[in-house]
Design a protein around this motif. Structure first.
Motif, PDB file in Angstrom:
ATOM      1  N   TYR A 276       0.752  -1.147   0.299  1.00 39.41           N
ATOM      2  CA  TYR A 276      -0.073  -0.024   0.059  1.00 39.41           C
ATOM      3  C   TYR A 276       0.946   1.236   0.062  1.00 39.41           C
ATOM      4  O   TYR A 276       0.451   2.374  -0.096  1.00 39.41           O
ATOM      5  N   PHE A 277       2.148   1.051   0.132  1.00 38.43           N
ATOM      6  CA  PHE A 277       3.210   2.302   0.151  1.00 38.43           C
ATOM      7  C   PHE A 277       2.713   3.311  -0.976  1.00 38.43           C
ATOM      8  O   PHE A 277       2.607   4.388  -0.625  1.00 38.43           O
ATOM      9  N   PRO A 278       2.779   2.831  -2.223  1.00 38.31           N
ATOM     10  CA  PRO A 278       2.732   3.894  -3.201  1.00 38.31           C
ATOM     11  C   PRO A 278       1.321   4.382  -3.321  1.00 38.31           C
ATOM     12  O   PRO A 278       1.225   5.803  -3.895  1.00 38.31           O
ATOM     13  N   PHE A 279       0.506   4.294  -2.603  1.00 38.04           N
ATOM     14  CA  PHE A 279      -0.970   4.741  -2.343  1.00 38.04           C
ATOM     15  C   PHE A 279      -1.020   5.786  -1.143  1.00 38.04           C
ATOM     16  O   PHE A 279      -1.569   6.746  -1.480  1.00 38.04           O
ATOM     17  N   ALA A 280      -0.245   5.504  -0.098  1.00 38.06           N
ATOM     18  CA  ALA A 280      -0.280   6.261   0.948  1.00 38.06           C
ATOM     19  C   ALA A 280       0.748   7.217   1.257  1.00 38.06           C
ATOM     20  O   ALA A 280       0.784   8.265   1.908  1.00 38.06           O
ATOM     21  N   HIS A 281       1.984   7.162   0.561  1.00 35.60           N
ATOM     22  CA  HIS A 281       3.171   7.919   0.706  1.00 35.60           C
ATOM     23  C   HIS A 281       3.359   8.633  -0.361  1.00 35.60           C
ATOM     24  O   HIS A 281       3.139   8.203  -1.904  1.00 35.60           O
ATOM     25  N   PHE A 282       3.920   9.921  -0.453  1.00 36.97           N
ATOM     26  CA  PHE A 282       4.676  10.560  -1.573  1.00 36.97           C
ATOM     27  C   PHE A 282       5.885  11.027  -1.060  1.00 36.97           C
ATOM     28  O   PHE A 282       5.825  11.825  -0.079  1.00 36.97           O
ATOM     29  N   VAL A 283       6.750  10.708  -1.465  1.00 37.75           N
ATOM     30  CA  VAL A 283       8.259  10.733  -0.984  1.00 37.75           C
ATOM     31  C   VAL A 283       9.119  11.448  -1.892  1.00 37.75           C
ATOM     32  O   VAL A 283       9.161  11.348  -3.228  1.00 37.75           O
ATOM     33  N   ILE A 284       9.840  12.871  -1.382  1.00 33.03           N
ATOM     34  CA  ILE A 284      10.600  13.697  -2.140  1.00 33.03           C
ATOM     35  C   ILE A 284      11.700  13.931  -1.625  1.00 33.03           C
ATOM     36  O   ILE A 284      12.090  14.236  -0.459  1.00 33.03           O
ATOM     37  N   GLY A 285      12.958  13.749  -2.337  1.00 35.33           N
ATOM     38  CA  GLY A 285      14.169  14.096  -1.843  1.00 35.33           C
ATOM     39  C   GLY A 285      14.521  15.455  -1.558  1.00 35.33           C
ATOM     40  O   GLY A 285      13.855  16.366  -2.226  1.00 35.33           O
ATOM     41  N   PHE A 286      15.770  15.758  -1.272  1.00 34.81           N
ATOM     42  CA  PHE A 286      16.279  16.992  -1.250  1.00 34.81           C
ATOM     43  C   PHE A 286      16.213  17.721  -2.540  1.00 34.81           C
ATOM     44  O   PHE A 286      16.322  19.070  -2.726  1.00 34.81           O
ATOM     45  N   ASN A 287      16.600  16.931  -3.645  1.00 36.98           N
ATOM     46  CA  ASN A 287      16.903  17.233  -4.818  1.00 36.98           C
ATOM     47  C   ASN A 287      15.482  17.521  -5.666  1.00 36.98           C
ATOM     48  O   ASN A 287      15.491  17.733  -6.898  1.00 36.98           O
TER      49      ASN A 287
END
Length: 293
Positions: A190-201
């Motif tokens: 379920y991670f791609p449904f619940a998470h939105f992950v953005i790096g420093f770049n």
């Protein structure tokens, strides 16, 4: 999302061991920060905002300004930080609380090459308590696996956890050789449904186990926040949708997900309901048929 790049540790069970963050600190560009916070402000965002990824958020005091701005513009959000605790002191705790932080998670880490022991973790929790000036209370312990403590504070939730990542960690998309992982995973995630992950770049990853700045993981990145008109367009983009379609079913998963055990639902009934809801509300049968043509 991580507001800067630096981390002072190279833990054996973290991707920083193969691509450390010990060099010059790189900060998230202002336009990317504004695009994220501005977008969340537009919708009155009231869910979790985690201000770290593979960096140590408390290594640079600019995190206080980021928390203050996020709190002012997202008054209903739950602002969170996961830290190794190395930079904590009583005054810093108070500043974090005053800036508007809701939740501070302190992870007990091992020295490189060390094995997990209950004694080490309990001693480290005591050390962190002294550093914070707050007595942490041990809440739960499972020998050889984890220990969990809480530290009382008037406005902020503080948790201290030691986890045996050699038992409960993942290989972080194949970046870590020291962790034995499951193979041929078929369970949905379920991670791609619940998470939105953005790096420093500004690069967007499908989940927190993928590194935005490692060449090995470059094929898995959605793109840069700057590539989209908004964070919402990025979250609903074709690459993001492809990850969700790939991970919602019970078919055998491909790399880098085939050796990962994270993001699994605990009960079979939950999994069945999750998959059924996805196909009913997200991908109607006629849409699947049209796509296959």
């Amino acid at each position: 999302m991580e507001t800067h790049s630096y981390c002072n540790r190279r833990c054996s069970y973290c991707p920083n061991v193969v691509g450390d963050r010990l060099g010059a600190n790189q900060f998230m560009p202002p336009d990317i920060w504004e695009k994220i916070i501005g977008g969340l402000e537009e919708i009155g965002y009231k869910e979790s905002l985690v201000l770290n990824y593979y960096n140590e958020p408390l290594a640079d005091r600019s995190i206080l300004d980021r928390i203050r701005e996020a709190r002012a513009r997202l008054p209903g959000a739950r602002i969170m930080i996961f830290s190794n605790g190395d930079y904590l002191e009583p005054a810093f705790i108070d500043e974090l609380a005053e800036a508007g932080l809701n939740y501070l998670h302190i992870s007990v880490h091992l020295k490189r090459g060390d094995e997990y022991t209950d004694l080490y973790v309990i001693n480290r929790i005591t050390e962190i308590s002294v550093r914070m000036g707050i007595a942490a209370k041990l809440v739960s312990i499972r020998s050889g696996e984890f220990a969990f403590a809480t530290a009382p504070h008037r406005t902020m939730e503080i948790e201290v956890r030691g986890i045996n990542f050699y038992k409960h960690g993942t290989d972080r998309g194949g970046l870590i050789d020291d962790i034995a992982t499951a193979t041929k995973r078929s369970a949905p995630c379920y991670f791609p449904f619940a998470h939105f992950v953005i790096g420093f770049n500004g690069l967007i990853a499908p989940c927190c186990h993928i590194r935005s700045d490692r060449p090995e993981h470059k094929p898995y990145i959605y793109g840069n926040v700057r590539d989209y008109e908004s964070i919402f367009q990025a979250f609903t983009s074709a690459p993001a949708a492809a990850w969700r379609r790939e991970l919602v079913g019970d078919q055998q998963k491909r790399s880098p997900c085939d050796t990962c055990a994270a993001g699994q639902l605990s009960e079979p009934a939950h999994t069945e309901a999750f998959v059924a809801a996805y196909h009913k509300y997200v991908v109607p049968p006629e849409a699947v048929a049209a796509a296959s043509e």
